[in-house]
Design an enzyme around this catalytic site. Structure first.
Site, PDB file in Angstrom:
ATOM      1  CG  HIS A 129      42.863 -76.627  -1.678  1.00  0.00           C
ATOM      2  ND1 HIS A 129      43.825 -76.121  -2.292  1.00  0.00           N
ATOM      3  CD2 HIS A 129      42.926 -77.717  -1.212  1.00  0.00           C
ATOM      4  CE1 HIS A 129      44.596 -77.082  -2.479  1.00  0.00           C
ATOM      5  NE2 HIS A 129      44.190 -78.254  -1.827  1.00  0.00           N
ATOM      6  CG  ASP A 207      38.093 -74.988  -5.243  1.00  0.00           C
ATOM      7  OD1 ASP A 207      38.231 -76.100  -6.091  1.00  0.00           O
ATOM      8  OD2 ASP A 207      38.785 -74.881  -4.571  1.00  0.00           O
ATOM      9  CD  GLN A 210      37.739 -82.966  -2.517  1.00  0.00           C
ATOM     10  OE1 GLN A 210      37.940 -83.971  -2.882  1.00  0.00           O
ATOM     11  NE2 GLN A 210      38.919 -82.306  -2.428  1.00  0.00           N
ATOM     12  CE  LYS A 233      41.393 -82.249  -5.732  1.00  0.00           C
ATOM     13  NZ  LYS A 233      42.194 -83.079  -4.633  1.00  0.00           N
ATOM     14  CB  CYS A 372      45.965 -77.252   0.776  1.00  0.00           C
ATOM     15  SG  CYS A 372      47.393 -78.341   0.136  1.00  0.00           S
TER      16      CYS A 372
HETATM   17  C1  LIG Z   1      38.714 -77.901  -2.480  1.00  0.00           C
HETATM   18  C2  LIG Z   1      39.996 -77.995  -3.482  1.00  0.00           C
HETATM   19  N1  LIG Z   1      40.371 -77.010  -4.330  1.00  0.00           N
HETATM   20  C3  LIG Z   1      41.468 -77.114  -4.849  1.00  0.00           C
HETATM   21  C4  LIG Z   1      42.074 -78.105  -5.065  1.00  0.00           C
HETATM   22  C5  LIG Z   1      43.475 -78.205  -5.907  1.00  0.00           C
HETATM   23  O1  LIG Z   1      43.533 -79.130  -6.784  1.00  0.00           O
HETATM   24  P1  LIG Z   1      44.453 -79.536  -7.802  1.00  0.00           P
HETATM   25  O2  LIG Z   1      45.847 -79.820  -6.779  1.00  0.00           O
HETATM   26  O3  LIG Z   1      44.111 -80.715  -8.718  1.00  0.00           O
HETATM   27  O4  LIG Z   1      44.835 -78.075  -8.605  1.00  0.00           O
HETATM   28  C6  LIG Z   1      41.937 -79.224  -3.959  1.00  0.00           C
HETATM   29  C7  LIG Z   1      42.921 -80.379  -3.938  1.00  0.00           C
HETATM   30  O5  LIG Z   1      42.740 -81.048  -3.070  1.00  0.00           O
HETATM   31  C8  LIG Z   1      40.766 -79.375  -3.409  1.00  0.00           C
HETATM   32  O6  LIG Z   1      40.508 -80.092  -2.507  1.00  0.00           O
END
Ligand SMILES: Cc1ncc(COP(=O)(O)O)c(C=O)c1O
Length: 414
Positions: A129, A207, A210, A233, A372
């Protein structure tokens, strides 16, 4: 597939916890297939927020009066719950952030700016992401470090054979990787990658934005150094997330945000920093949101993360089977047993936004776009995909409605 250690969940029963499903969208029941973007909220979380605001709200760590002590107990209690949620050795390693993105930026800035330089390498994957890609790309550039990617194979899984090839280009200092991909649903072998990163003398940054909503997380078993995730999420409120970090690393790091609460002493000449986690929690924190986040962790733990994971595997398998019935549909990513409840696909000749709009009129909410993940889209050779994502409240019947909507899109645009 993961072994089931908690009873199978009953999605139709759990739906009753979510007031959002009581309404109709375009006169149809809501089929919310966009939980990877953000999850809906159960009454248990909404009530925890309301009760906190109505009975215990004040600023934390500031007052000596009863209400402030209650608020502080709520906030610190949430920290403890989230430490247990990811099996952190100490709750002091749990830092409240705004979201996963802020947690990842915190590590990139506070660790990266000081520890990276020419000759070093930051390694991410083609599956990241932007939140776990852009900060590292930027900090690598600022510090003169190299920036490399672990490539994907044909199945949408990481080609770990490439790790040693990448390492020939410099000293690997950071490996940053997601545990579950938000685009393809791929579950990445983070334990193996962590072990490899440590052999190189690198830190491992995970990260888990998800992954945390969908599977049990154990930072000690993953062997990582940092792990970031977001409340919104996983059935919790927006504007709060967690960065877990290994204590000795957090203690050695410079702060990220500067201001109130994160200091030990402020003098005209110099300021010294407070202890971890306060050092990384400048300003008024998302107090009620953290309490709601704790309630979300309670809610998921009571259902059982293994049951959630199993439910999603079953839905993903069902969705892949049903999508395979349609000619001209390309599905991206690995087989169901190696993916979470996320399915990205394209319908030949129809732009993803058009597909999503037809589905919306049927009451089916899916995501269309690059999610993203522009580097991944580049790799797949597409500008965008459709993405259906499932959660503990998703029913197989909603996947049937997705398929019926795709037939309709075909008729409209065919
Ligand atoms: C794999 C992953 N990493 C990071 C993020 C970023 O999350 P946030 O927008 O809650 O900071 C997302 C959000 O869609 C995601 O799916």
């Amino acid at each position: 597939m993961a072994l089931r250690t908690s009873p199978k969940l009953d999605a139709s029963k759990l739906r009753a916890d979510f007031p959002i499903f009581e309404q109709q969208i375009h006169s149809k029941p809501l089929a919310y297939l966009d939980s990877a973007a953000t999850a809906q909220k159960p009454r248990q979380v909404l009530e925890a927020l309301r009760t906190f605001y109505e009975t215990s709200y004040a600023n934390v760590h500031r007052g000596v009066y009863e209400l402030s002590e209650r608020a502080t107990a709520g906030y610190e209690g949430a920290r403890q719950k989230l430490a247990v949620f990811v099996n952190a050795p100490s709750e002091r390693e749990v830092i409240f952030t705004r979201n996963a993105t802020e947690g990842l930026n915190l590590v990139a800035y506070a660790w990266g700016l000081v520890n990276l330089g020419p000759g070093d390498l930051v390694v991410v994957t083609e599956l990241e992401h932007h939140s776990n890609f852009v900060p590292w790309q930027y900090i690598a550039k600022r510090t003169g470090a190299g920036f490399r990617m672990i490539p994907l194979d044909e199945q949408g899984e990481l080609d770990l054979g490439e790790l040693d090839v990448v390492a020939r280009d410099g000293n690997v200092k950071v490996l940053a990787c997601n545990l579950v991909s938000n685009s393809l649903g791929t579950i990445n072998p983070v334990e193996r990658i962590s072990a490899w990163a440590h052999e190189q003398g690198a830190i491992m940054v995970v990260d888990a934005a998800q992954a945390a909503p969908h599977k049990a997380i154990d930072v000690q078993a993953l062997g990582c150094d940092f792990l970031a995730f977001s409340s919104h999420k996983m059935c919790g409120p927006t504007s709060v997330g967690v960065l877990w970090g290994r204590r000795e690393l957090l203690e050695a790091m410079e702060p990220f945000n500067l201001g109130g609460h994160m200091i030990r002493a402020v003098r005209f000449e110099e300021t010294t920093w407070g202890e971890v986690p306060a050092k990384f929690e400048a300003g008024t924190q998302p107090i009620a949101e953290a309490v709601g986040f704790g309630a979300a962790a309670d809610y998921l733990s009571a259902i059982g993360l293994d049951a959630v994971e199993q439910h999603e595997h079953e839905l993903a398998a069902y969705a892949l089977d049903r999508l395979a019935e349609l000619a001209g549909v390309t599905v991206y990513g690995p087989p169901a047993d190696r993916r979470a409840g996320i399915v990205s696909f394209n319908v030949e000749g129809i732009h993803p936004h058009d597909v999503a709009q037809v589905l919306d009129l049927e009451g089916v909410a899916i995501r269309a776009g690059h999610h993203c993940c522009q580097p991944l889209m580049q790799k797949l050779g597409v500008a965008a995909t459709n993405r259906a994502s499932f959660y503990l409240y998703t029913l197989p019947d909603e996947i049937d409605r997705l398929i019926a909507g795709l037939h309709k899109a075909r008729k409209v645009f065919g």
